[in-house]
Design a protein around this motif. Structure first.
Motif, PDB file in Angstrom:
ATOM      1  N   VAL A  46      -2.549  -2.534 -12.603  1.00  0.00           N
ATOM      2  CA  VAL A  46      -1.664  -2.828 -11.474  1.00  0.00           C
ATOM      3  C   VAL A  46      -0.495  -1.921 -11.925  1.00  0.00           C
ATOM      4  N   ILE A  47       0.008  -0.981 -10.868  1.00  0.00           N
ATOM      5  CA  ILE A  47       1.151  -0.212 -11.058  1.00  0.00           C
ATOM      6  C   ILE A  47       2.171  -0.670 -10.218  1.00  0.00           C
ATOM      7  N   SER A  48       3.416  -0.674 -10.350  1.00  0.00           N
ATOM      8  CA  SER A  48       4.301  -0.801  -9.360  1.00  0.00           C
ATOM      9  C   SER A  48       5.306  -0.022  -9.716  1.00  0.00           C
ATOM     10  N   SER A  49       5.833   0.717  -8.433  1.00  0.00           N
ATOM     11  CA  SER A  49       6.885   1.766  -8.622  1.00  0.00           C
ATOM     12  C   SER A  49       7.737   1.815  -7.177  1.00  0.00           C
ATOM     13  N   HIS A  50       8.817   2.365  -7.451  1.00  0.00           N
ATOM     14  CA  HIS A  50       9.870   2.489  -6.471  1.00  0.00           C
ATOM     15  C   HIS A  50      10.146   4.157  -6.341  1.00  0.00           C
ATOM     16  N   HIS A  59      12.338  15.515   0.254  1.00  0.00           N
ATOM     17  CA  HIS A  59      12.238  14.339  -0.486  1.00  0.00           C
ATOM     18  C   HIS A  59      10.738  14.107  -0.838  1.00  0.00           C
ATOM     19  N   ALA A  60       9.901  14.349   0.045  1.00  0.00           N
ATOM     20  CA  ALA A  60       8.395  14.054  -0.130  1.00  0.00           C
ATOM     21  C   ALA A  60       8.224  14.834  -1.610  1.00  0.00           C
ATOM     22  N   LYS A  61       8.583  16.076  -1.845  1.00  0.00           N
ATOM     23  CA  LYS A  61       8.360  16.649  -3.156  1.00  0.00           C
ATOM     24  C   LYS A  61       8.852  15.768  -4.298  1.00  0.00           C
ATOM     25  N   LEU A  62      10.123  15.240  -4.275  1.00  0.00           N
ATOM     26  CA  LEU A  62      10.715  14.505  -5.145  1.00  0.00           C
ATOM     27  C   LEU A  62       9.709  13.314  -5.490  1.00  0.00           C
ATOM     28  N   ARG A  63       9.306  12.765  -4.477  1.00  0.00           N
ATOM     29  CA  ARG A  63       8.442  11.326  -4.366  1.00  0.00           C
ATOM     30  C   ARG A  63       7.097  11.972  -5.089  1.00  0.00           C
ATOM     31  N   ASN A  64       6.471  13.052  -4.690  1.00  0.00           N
ATOM     32  CA  ASN A  64       5.189  13.544  -5.599  1.00  0.00           C
ATOM     33  C   ASN A  64       5.772  13.959  -7.027  1.00  0.00           C
ATOM     34  N   GLN A  65       6.743  14.269  -7.342  1.00  0.00           N
ATOM     35  CA  GLN A  65       7.331  14.532  -8.802  1.00  0.00           C
ATOM     36  C   GLN A  65       7.543  13.358  -9.547  1.00  0.00           C
ATOM     37  N   ALA A  66       7.965  12.308  -8.817  1.00  0.00           N
ATOM     38  CA  ALA A  66       8.180  10.912  -9.605  1.00  0.00           C
ATOM     39  C   ALA A  66       6.624  10.539  -9.833  1.00  0.00           C
ATOM     40  N   ALA A 125      -9.453   4.808 -17.415  1.00  0.00           N
ATOM     41  CA  ALA A 125     -10.011   3.579 -18.388  1.00  0.00           C
ATOM     42  C   ALA A 125     -10.075   2.147 -17.629  1.00  0.00           C
ATOM     43  N   HIS A 126      -9.867   2.094 -16.407  1.00  0.00           N
ATOM     44  CA  HIS A 126      -9.911   0.947 -15.534  1.00  0.00           C
ATOM     45  C   HIS A 126     -10.903   1.117 -14.534  1.00  0.00           C
ATOM     46  N   ASP A 127     -11.720   0.047 -14.046  1.00  0.00           N
ATOM     47  CA  ASP A 127     -12.406   0.138 -12.706  1.00  0.00           C
ATOM     48  C   ASP A 127     -12.037   0.067 -11.654  1.00  0.00           C
ATOM     49  N   ILE A 128     -10.594  -0.664 -11.365  1.00  0.00           N
ATOM     50  CA  ILE A 128     -10.074  -0.821 -10.472  1.00  0.00           C
ATOM     51  C   ILE A 128      -8.338  -0.371 -10.646  1.00  0.00           C
ATOM     52  N   VAL A 129      -7.837   0.205  -9.785  1.00  0.00           N
ATOM     53  CA  VAL A 129      -6.173   0.307  -9.993  1.00  0.00           C
ATOM     54  C   VAL A 129      -5.700   0.311  -8.688  1.00  0.00           C
ATOM     55  N   PHE A 130      -4.751  -0.642  -8.722  1.00  0.00           N
ATOM     56  CA  PHE A 130      -3.703  -0.941  -7.528  1.00  0.00           C
ATOM     57  C   PHE A 130      -2.399  -0.231  -7.914  1.00  0.00           C
ATOM     58  N   TRP A 131      -1.755   0.575  -7.021  1.00  0.00           N
ATOM     59  CA  TRP A 131      -0.671   1.266  -7.438  1.00  0.00           C
ATOM     60  C   TRP A 131       0.200   0.752  -5.735  1.00  0.00           C
ATOM     61  N   MET A 132       1.317   0.047  -6.366  1.00  0.00           N
ATOM     62  CA  MET A 132       1.866  -0.681  -5.299  1.00  0.00           C
ATOM     63  C   MET A 132       3.318  -0.290  -5.160  1.00  0.00           C
ATOM     64  N   GLY A 133       4.239  -0.663  -4.549  1.00  0.00           N
ATOM     65  CA  GLY A 133       5.745  -0.624  -4.421  1.00  0.00           C
ATOM     66  C   GLY A 133       6.232   0.063  -3.159  1.00  0.00           C
ATOM     67  N   ASP A 134       7.479   0.596  -3.505  1.00  0.00           N
ATOM     68  CA  ASP A 134       8.133   1.209  -2.407  1.00  0.00           C
ATOM     69  C   ASP A 134       7.986   2.450  -2.737  1.00  0.00           C
ATOM     70  N   LEU A 135       6.924   3.067  -2.001  1.00  0.00           N
ATOM     71  CA  LEU A 135       6.477   4.533  -2.429  1.00  0.00           C
ATOM     72  C   LEU A 135       7.164   5.527  -1.530  1.00  0.00           C
ATOM     73  N   ASN A 136       7.903   4.940  -0.379  1.00  0.00           N
ATOM     74  CA  ASN A 136       8.998   5.667   0.340  1.00  0.00           C
ATOM     75  C   ASN A 136       8.304   6.887   1.313  1.00  0.00           C
ATOM     76  N   TYR A 137       7.138   7.307   1.341  1.00  0.00           N
ATOM     77  CA  TYR A 137       6.803   8.102   2.120  1.00  0.00           C
ATOM     78  C   TYR A 137       6.913   7.784   3.860  1.00  0.00           C
ATOM     79  N   ARG A 138       7.036   8.717   4.535  1.00  0.00           N
ATOM     80  CA  ARG A 138       7.695   8.716   5.642  1.00  0.00           C
ATOM     81  C   ARG A 138       6.587   9.059   6.977  1.00  0.00           C
ATOM     82  N   VAL A 139       6.933   9.011   8.021  1.00  0.00           N
ATOM     83  CA  VAL A 139       6.253   9.654   9.179  1.00  0.00           C
ATOM     84  C   VAL A 139       6.922  11.030   9.468  1.00  0.00           C
ATOM     85  N   ARG A 140       6.133  11.985   9.250  1.00  0.00           N
ATOM     86  CA  ARG A 140       6.589  13.365   9.327  1.00  0.00           C
ATOM     87  C   ARG A 140       7.108  13.525  11.086  1.00  0.00           C
TER      88      ARG A 140
END
Length: 120
Positions: free
Chosen positions: A13-17, A26-33, A57-72
């Motif tokens: 489980v990965i949590s990121s903001h 800003h989408a490029k900045l999110r991708n870079q992060a 190395a894991h069977d299931i990976v959950f990446w969650m958080g405030d990813l901040n991607y928008r509607v273009r």
């Protein structure tokens, strides 16, 4: 966070903001992060598992958080699609899906179905 069960089944489980902002740059900045996390954190953790990237190395990976991607699109166009209740227009312009399809971020991840309107 990483969990390993007795049979070797692994869950991560990965949590990121990620950075906010409405412009395409800003989408490029999110991708870079995203890539910074993969390079600096997941690569280090992967060494402990004997792989280049800890997610491998894991069977299931959950990446969650405030990813901040928008509607273009313009605010007016997005607002109009919301008023007319046209989810196809919103989904067709979702930044995260666009970045995934272009293979710039979150490749091999699947977003859960969206059941709510954009909040920003």
């Amino acid at each position: 966070m990483s969990l390993r069960f007795r049979d070797g089944f692994g869950v991560m489980v990965i949590s990121s903001h990620l950075p906010s902002g409405t412009q395409q740059k800003h989408a490029k900045l999110r991708n870079q992060a995203y890539h910074d996390i993969k390079r600096n954190v997941l690569r280090r953790l992967g060494k402990e598992e004997g792989v280049r990237d800890a997610t491998k190395a894991h069977d299931i990976v959950f990446w969650m958080g405030d990813l901040n991607y928008r509607v273009r699109g313009s605010r007016a166009a997005v607002h109009r699609a919301l008023q007319l209740q046209i989810p196809e227009v919103l989904l067709a312009n979702e930044q995260l899906l666009h970045e995934q399809r272009a293979r710039r971020a979150f490749v091999n991840f699947q977003e859960a179905p969206l059941t709510f309107a954009p909040s920003y």
